[in-house]
Scaffold this motif. Structure first.
Motif, PDB file in Angstrom:
ATOM      1  N   ARG A   1       0.808  -1.218   0.000  1.00 17.85           N
ATOM      2  CA  ARG A   1       0.000   0.000   0.000  1.00 17.85           C
ATOM      3  C   ARG A   1       0.842   1.269   0.000  1.00 17.85           C
ATOM      4  O   ARG A   1       0.293   2.376   0.033  1.00 17.85           O
ATOM      5  CB  ARG A   1      -0.939   0.006   1.210  1.00 17.85           C
ATOM      6  N   ILE A   2       2.154   1.122  -0.012  1.00 16.06           N
ATOM      7  CA  ILE A   2       3.015   2.309  -0.030  1.00 16.06           C
ATOM      8  C   ILE A   2       3.000   2.925  -1.426  1.00 16.06           C
ATOM      9  O   ILE A   2       3.361   2.268  -2.404  1.00 16.06           O
ATOM     10  CB  ILE A   2       4.460   1.947   0.358  1.00 16.06           C
ATOM     11  N   PRO A   3       2.586   4.182  -1.566  1.00 18.21           N
ATOM     12  CA  PRO A   3       2.576   4.843  -2.883  1.00 18.21           C
ATOM     13  C   PRO A   3       3.978   5.340  -3.227  1.00 18.21           C
ATOM     14  O   PRO A   3       4.296   6.512  -3.068  1.00 18.21           O
ATOM     15  CB  PRO A   3       1.588   5.997  -2.683  1.00 18.21           C
ATOM     16  N   MET A   4       4.815   4.438  -3.668  1.00 25.27           N
ATOM     17  CA  MET A   4       6.233   4.721  -3.864  1.00 25.27           C
ATOM     18  C   MET A   4       6.472   5.708  -4.998  1.00 25.27           C
ATOM     19  O   MET A   4       5.856   5.623  -6.052  1.00 25.27           O
ATOM     20  CB  MET A   4       6.980   3.417  -4.169  1.00 25.27           C
ATOM     21  N   PHE A   5       7.348   6.676  -4.757  1.00 20.05           N
ATOM     22  CA  PHE A   5       7.864   7.518  -5.829  1.00 20.05           C
ATOM     23  C   PHE A   5       9.372   7.634  -5.648  1.00 20.05           C
ATOM     24  O   PHE A   5       9.917   7.225  -4.624  1.00 20.05           O
ATOM     25  CB  PHE A   5       7.181   8.894  -5.859  1.00 20.05           C
ATOM     26  N   LYS A   6      10.052   8.179  -6.631  1.00 27.57           N
ATOM     27  CA  LYS A   6      11.510   8.237  -6.605  1.00 27.57           C
ATOM     28  C   LYS A   6      12.002   8.951  -5.349  1.00 27.57           C
ATOM     29  O   LYS A   6      11.587  10.066  -5.055  1.00 27.57           O
ATOM     30  CB  LYS A   6      12.029   8.959  -7.855  1.00 27.57           C
ATOM     31  N   GLY A   7      12.871   8.293  -4.613  1.00 35.01           N
ATOM     32  CA  GLY A   7      13.413   8.849  -3.383  1.00 35.01           C
ATOM     33  C   GLY A   7      12.672   8.432  -2.135  1.00 35.01           C
ATOM     34  O   GLY A   7      13.149   8.654  -1.018  1.00 35.01           O
ATOM     35  N   LEU A   8      11.518   7.789  -2.296  1.00 34.97           N
ATOM     36  CA  LEU A   8      10.697   7.487  -1.137  1.00 34.97           C
ATOM     37  C   LEU A   8      11.224   6.306  -0.334  1.00 34.97           C
ATOM     38  O   LEU A   8      10.720   6.026   0.758  1.00 34.97           O
ATOM     39  CB  LEU A   8       9.249   7.235  -1.547  1.00 34.97           C
ATOM     40  N   HIS A   9      12.266   5.619  -0.833  1.00 30.52           N
ATOM     41  CA  HIS A   9      12.839   4.534  -0.037  1.00 30.52           C
ATOM     42  C   HIS A   9      13.362   5.049   1.305  1.00 30.52           C
ATOM     43  O   HIS A   9      13.484   4.285   2.252  1.00 30.52           O
ATOM     44  CB  HIS A   9      13.962   3.830  -0.812  1.00 30.52           C
ATOM     45  N   ARG A  10      13.650   6.353   1.382  1.00 30.02           N
ATOM     46  CA  ARG A  10      14.102   6.951   2.645  1.00 30.02           C
ATOM     47  C   ARG A  10      12.947   7.180   3.622  1.00 30.02           C
ATOM     48  O   ARG A  10      13.170   7.505   4.780  1.00 30.02           O
ATOM     49  CB  ARG A  10      14.796   8.283   2.379  1.00 30.02           C
ATOM     50  N   PHE A  11      11.722   7.049   3.139  1.00 31.16           N
ATOM     51  CA  PHE A  11      10.553   7.405   3.939  1.00 31.16           C
ATOM     52  C   PHE A  11       9.674   6.196   4.266  1.00 31.16           C
ATOM     53  O   PHE A  11       8.508   6.361   4.610  1.00 31.16           O
ATOM     54  CB  PHE A  11       9.718   8.453   3.185  1.00 31.16           C
ATOM     55  N   LEU A  12      10.226   4.996   4.164  1.00 33.91           N
ATOM     56  CA  LEU A  12       9.403   3.807   4.396  1.00 33.91           C
ATOM     57  C   LEU A  12       8.757   3.797   5.783  1.00 33.91           C
ATOM     58  O   LEU A  12       7.563   3.516   5.905  1.00 33.91           O
ATOM     59  CB  LEU A  12      10.228   2.545   4.159  1.00 33.91           C
ATOM     60  N   PRO A  13       9.496   4.098   6.871  1.00 32.82           N
ATOM     61  CA  PRO A  13       8.812   4.135   8.174  1.00 32.82           C
ATOM     62  C   PRO A  13       7.693   5.169   8.215  1.00 32.82           C
ATOM     63  O   PRO A  13       6.608   4.902   8.749  1.00 32.82           O
ATOM     64  CB  PRO A  13       9.945   4.497   9.155  1.00 32.82           C
ATOM     65  N   ALA A  14       7.934   6.354   7.643  1.00 34.05           N
ATOM     66  CA  ALA A  14       6.908   7.399   7.639  1.00 34.05           C
ATOM     67  C   ALA A  14       5.674   6.953   6.869  1.00 34.05           C
ATOM     68  O   ALA A  14       4.533   7.259   7.258  1.00 34.05           O
ATOM     69  CB  ALA A  14       7.466   8.691   7.042  1.00 34.05           C
ATOM     70  N   MET A  15       5.879   6.214   5.778  1.00 34.32           N
ATOM     71  CA  MET A  15       4.741   5.760   4.978  1.00 34.32           C
ATOM     72  C   MET A  15       3.956   4.665   5.700  1.00 34.32           C
ATOM     73  O   MET A  15       2.746   4.528   5.499  1.00 34.32           O
ATOM     74  CB  MET A  15       5.215   5.256   3.616  1.00 34.32           C
ATOM     75  N   ILE A  16       4.603   3.886   6.551  1.00 36.23           N
ATOM     76  CA  ILE A  16       3.880   2.912   7.369  1.00 36.23           C
ATOM     77  C   ILE A  16       3.072   3.639   8.444  1.00 36.23           C
ATOM     78  O   ILE A  16       1.928   3.273   8.750  1.00 36.23           O
ATOM     79  CB  ILE A  16       4.844   1.901   8.012  1.00 36.23           C
ATOM     80  N   LEU A  17       3.647   4.696   9.002  1.00 37.27           N
ATOM     81  CA  LEU A  17       2.923   5.479  10.000  1.00 37.27           C
ATOM     82  C   LEU A  17       1.683   6.135   9.397  1.00 37.27           C
ATOM     83  O   LEU A  17       0.668   6.287  10.087  1.00 37.27           O
ATOM     84  CB  LEU A  17       3.851   6.544  10.605  1.00 37.27           C
ATOM     85  N   LEU A  18       1.751   6.533   8.127  1.00 41.39           N
ATOM     86  CA  LEU A  18       0.576   7.102   7.465  1.00 41.39           C
ATOM     87  C   LEU A  18      -0.567   6.093   7.411  1.00 41.39           C
ATOM     88  O   LEU A  18      -1.735   6.472   7.344  1.00 41.39           O
ATOM     89  CB  LEU A  18       0.919   7.559   6.041  1.00 41.39           C
ATOM     90  N   GLN A  19      -0.220   4.807   7.418  1.00 40.30           N
ATOM     91  CA  GLN A  19      -1.240   3.747   7.403  1.00 40.30           C
ATOM     92  C   GLN A  19      -1.649   3.351   8.825  1.00 40.30           C
ATOM     93  O   GLN A  19      -2.316   2.346   9.028  1.00 40.30           O
ATOM     94  CB  GLN A  19      -0.706   2.516   6.671  1.00 40.30           C
ATOM     95  N   ASN A  20      -1.236   4.168   9.798  1.00 42.27           N
ATOM     96  CA  ASN A  20      -1.497   3.877  11.210  1.00 42.27           C
ATOM     97  C   ASN A  20      -0.812   2.596  11.669  1.00 42.27           C
ATOM     98  O   ASN A  20      -1.271   1.929  12.613  1.00 42.27           O
ATOM     99  CB  ASN A  20      -3.004   3.794  11.494  1.00 42.27           C
ATOM    100  N   GLY A  21       0.289   2.250  10.996  1.00 40.08           N
ATOM    101  CA  GLY A  21       1.074   1.099  11.401  1.00 40.08           C
ATOM    102  C   GLY A  21       2.063   1.451  12.497  1.00 40.08           C
ATOM    103  O   GLY A  21       2.264   2.624  12.839  1.00 40.08           O
ATOM    104  N   LYS A  22       2.694   0.421  13.064  1.00 39.51           N
ATOM    105  CA  LYS A  22       3.667   0.603  14.133  1.00 39.51           C
ATOM    106  C   LYS A  22       5.070   0.282  13.613  1.00 39.51           C
ATOM    107  O   LYS A  22       5.261  -0.702  12.893  1.00 39.51           O
ATOM    108  CB  LYS A  22       3.332  -0.313  15.323  1.00 39.51           C
ATOM    109  N   VAL A  23       6.047   1.117  13.974  1.00 41.32           N
ATOM    110  CA  VAL A  23       7.417   0.934  13.500  1.00 41.32           C
ATOM    111  C   VAL A  23       8.377   0.935  14.685  1.00 41.32           C
ATOM    112  O   VAL A  23       8.102   1.515  15.735  1.00 41.32           O
ATOM    113  CB  VAL A  23       7.816   2.046  12.501  1.00 41.32           C
ATOM    114  N   ILE A  24       9.501   0.266  14.489  1.00 45.09           N
ATOM    115  CA  ILE A  24      10.543   0.224  15.516  1.00 45.09           C
ATOM    116  C   ILE A  24      11.886   0.073  14.832  1.00 45.09           C
ATOM    117  O   ILE A  24      11.974  -0.462  13.711  1.00 45.09           O
ATOM    118  CB  ILE A  24      10.307  -0.944  16.514  1.00 45.09           C
ATOM    119  N   GLN A  25      12.951   0.569  15.473  1.00 37.82           N
ATOM    120  CA  GLN A  25      14.300   0.420  14.937  1.00 37.82           C
ATOM    121  C   GLN A  25      15.141  -0.427  15.881  1.00 37.82           C
ATOM    122  O   GLN A  25      15.007  -0.337  17.096  1.00 37.82           O
ATOM    123  CB  GLN A  25      14.953   1.788  14.706  1.00 37.82           C
TER     124      GLN A  25
END
Length: 237
Positions: free
Chosen positions: A166-190
């Motif tokens: 469901r990530i609407p990927m565009f060029k450069g967005l590989h740096r924003f994968l955690p942010a895009m999961i948060l947009l889906q109300n998902g949970k992230v951890i490092q």
């Protein structure tokens, strides 16, 4: 036993790393905590990468590949991998092996509770300029996204596939994968992971890519955040 986890490996002109990649990934498949396969995504390489990729896949039934007609960039290669995956979990690692496949097991320990688990490169072995430009870029991105991540550029991640698709990927967005999961109300951890110097091949990103590119991408992210459609179906009839 069906596969549970697919590791996507973007490749662009990495002929000097591919046999080592085969060896390290094959070793990981023997110790993986989930039944795992590997998807090599050739981003239009101009060297002998494709020849080696086909030989590797012929030798290893758990390996498969996608070949782009032309070079489209890292984000496109990751997106193509996500689109092709059929397992419940998808991972991502760079072909230069500056991170260790074995550390996927550390990330997989947390994926049940979280929707994305990303590595943080501990004791980075890159040169000073690369480390500083990456640190600055991460600070800029964090100020825009508030994702709380220290190192989104770390090429070691595990994501639940339904979120990844469901990530609407565009060029450069590989740096924003955690942010895009948060947009889906998902949970992230490092999670801290090992890091090693590049021993073969040539890095594909310079200071320009790590500073100006991410800054411009932050504005694209803010636009996407404002326009992003997110919904949950409560009931079907």
């Amino acid at each position: 036993m069906e596969f549970e986890f697919t590791i996507v490996v973007p490749i662009y002109n990495e002929e000097d790393n591919l046999l080592r990649l085969e060896k390290e990934m094959s070793h990981y498949l023997e110790m993986a905590t989930k039944k795992t396969k590997v998807l090599l995504v050739n981003d239009g390489s101009k060297d002998k990468s494709q020849q080696l990729i086909e030989e590797i896949c012929a030798r290893n039934t758990a390996f498969s590949y996608i070949l782009f007609q032309e070079n489209r960039g890292l984000s496109a290669a990751i997106k193509a991998g996500f689109d092709a995956v059929e397992t419940p979990l998808v991972g991502y690692i760079d072909s230069d092996l500056q991170t260790a496949p074995a550390d996927f097991n550390l990330l997989l320990e947390k994926i049940g509770e979280y929707d994305l688990v990303t590595g943080v490169r501990a004791n980075r072995k890159d040169k000073f300029v690369k480390n500083m430009s990456s640190k600055i870029a991460n600070g800029i991105r964090r100020a825009f996204t508030h994702d709380g991540m220290d190192d989104t550029g770390c090429p070691l991640k595990v994501i639940k596939t339904d979120y990844a698709k469901r990530i609407p990927m565009f060029k450069g967005l590989h740096r924003f994968l955690p942010a895009m999961i948060l947009l889906q109300n998902g949970k992230v951890i490092q999670i801290p992971v090992q890091h090693f110097p590049r021993i073969a091949g040539v890095a594909k990103f310079g200071v320009w890519n790590r500073l100006l590119g991410p800054l411009m991408d932050c504005f694209a992210y803010l636009w996407m955040k404002k326009k992003y459609i997110n919904y949950t179906i409560a009931k079907r009839g």
